[in-house]
Scaffold this active site. Structure first.
Site, mmCIF file in Angstrom:
data_model
loop_
_atom_site.group_PDB
_atom_site.id
_atom_site.type_symbol
_atom_site.label_atom_id
_atom_site.label_comp_id
_atom_site.label_asym_id
_atom_site.label_seq_id
_atom_site.Cartn_x
_atom_site.Cartn_y
_atom_site.Cartn_z
ATOM 1 C CE LYS A 2 -2.058 11.042 5.688
ATOM 2 N NZ LYS A 2 -2.606 12.204 4.944
ATOM 3 N NE ARG A 54 -2.830 8.219 -9.372
ATOM 4 C CZ ARG A 54 -3.456 7.823 -8.258
ATOM 5 N NH1 ARG A 54 -2.751 7.418 -7.232
ATOM 6 N NH2 ARG A 54 -4.765 7.819 -8.187
ATOM 7 C CD GLU A 83 -2.888 1.327 0.339
ATOM 8 O OE1 GLU A 83 -2.459 1.483 -0.820
ATOM 9 O OE2 GLU A 83 -4.092 1.396 0.641
ATOM 10 C CG ASP A 84 -0.961 4.721 -1.605
ATOM 11 O OD1 ASP A 84 -1.620 4.172 -0.691
ATOM 12 O OD2 ASP A 84 -1.489 5.405 -2.496
ATOM 13 C CG ASP A 128 -5.807 9.208 6.206
ATOM 14 O OD1 ASP A 128 -4.973 10.081 6.456
ATOM 15 O OD2 ASP A 128 -7.022 9.424 6.223
#
Ligand code: IMP
Ligand code: MG
Length: 190
Positions: free
Chosen positions: A140, A174, A108-109, A112
């Site tokens: 985060k 991106r 995953e990037d 959150d």
């Protein structure tokens, strides 16, 4: 002579993770992943979550000397306002029935609220994969709404909206080769 700064870069308030830092981070993550799986005796499938993880997954896989297989999924999390249970919508799914013999590594990037990965790992575990682990480039943690801790994490960052290295704002940015903080006036002007 100064090289002009591309307009795309100007929307960035400051750089949070430079190209060099990205490279060192991916080196470390690849070493951790290699050590975790190298004696497993099982097939390792990297599940790349589209679209944001694409550059990260491409960098990561090239540093692994294990035999890996690649799969892609596309998921989006319904906003917290839509469903407090945090359901996810899967618009591209894994299409294989051999998961019981397989170690899955979800790539995953960014994490959150934690809803996307929490739901996705639950879903994949329910399909009886031998193991399901997660690797995120950024996290985060201060934004968490559900408990979720990734197995591998590149860097934890403060509560800022970031772009680049796969991460977008309205599908833009991106292709930045670094991670930057998006200028507030870009998303607050509407
Ligand atoms: P979560 O379900 O709230 O953890 O959502 C994670 C997803 O939200 C990521 O896969 C990104 O698509 C998106 N996202 C969260 N924070 C950012 C950010 O700072 N920049 C770009 N996308 C973000
Ligand atoms: Mg995403």
């Amino acid at each position: 002579m100064d090289t002009p700064i591309p307009a795309l870069y100007n929307d960035c308030a400051y750089t949070l993770v430079s190209t060099e830092q990205i490279s060192r981070t991916v080196d470390r993550l690849a070493a951790e992943i290699q050590a975790t799986y190298e004696n497993s005796g099982r097939r390792l499938v990297m599940v790349v979550i589209l679209k944001g993880s694409m550059p990260f997954a491409a960098d990561l896989m090239k540093r692994l000397t294990l035999p890996i297989e690649l799969e892609f999924m596309k998921v989006s999390s319904y906003g917290a306002g839509t469903k407090s249970s945090g359901e996810i919508k899967v618009s591209l799914d894994l299409n294989r029935d051999d998961l019981q013999d397989i170690d899955l590594l979800v790539v995953e990037d960014i994490i959150d609220s934690g809803r996307t990965l929490s739901r996705l790992t639950q879903l994949l575990k329910n399909r009886n994969a031998h193991s399901v682990r997660t690797c995120t480039f950024l996290d985060k943690p201060s934004r968490r709404e559900v408990d979720f801790v990734p197995d591998f994490c590149g860097a934890t960052i403060p509560d800022e909206f970031v772009i680049g290295y796969g991460l977008d704002y309205n599908e833009k940015y991106r292709n930045l080769p670094f991670v930057g903080v998006l200028k507030r006036e870009i998303y607050e002007k509407k």
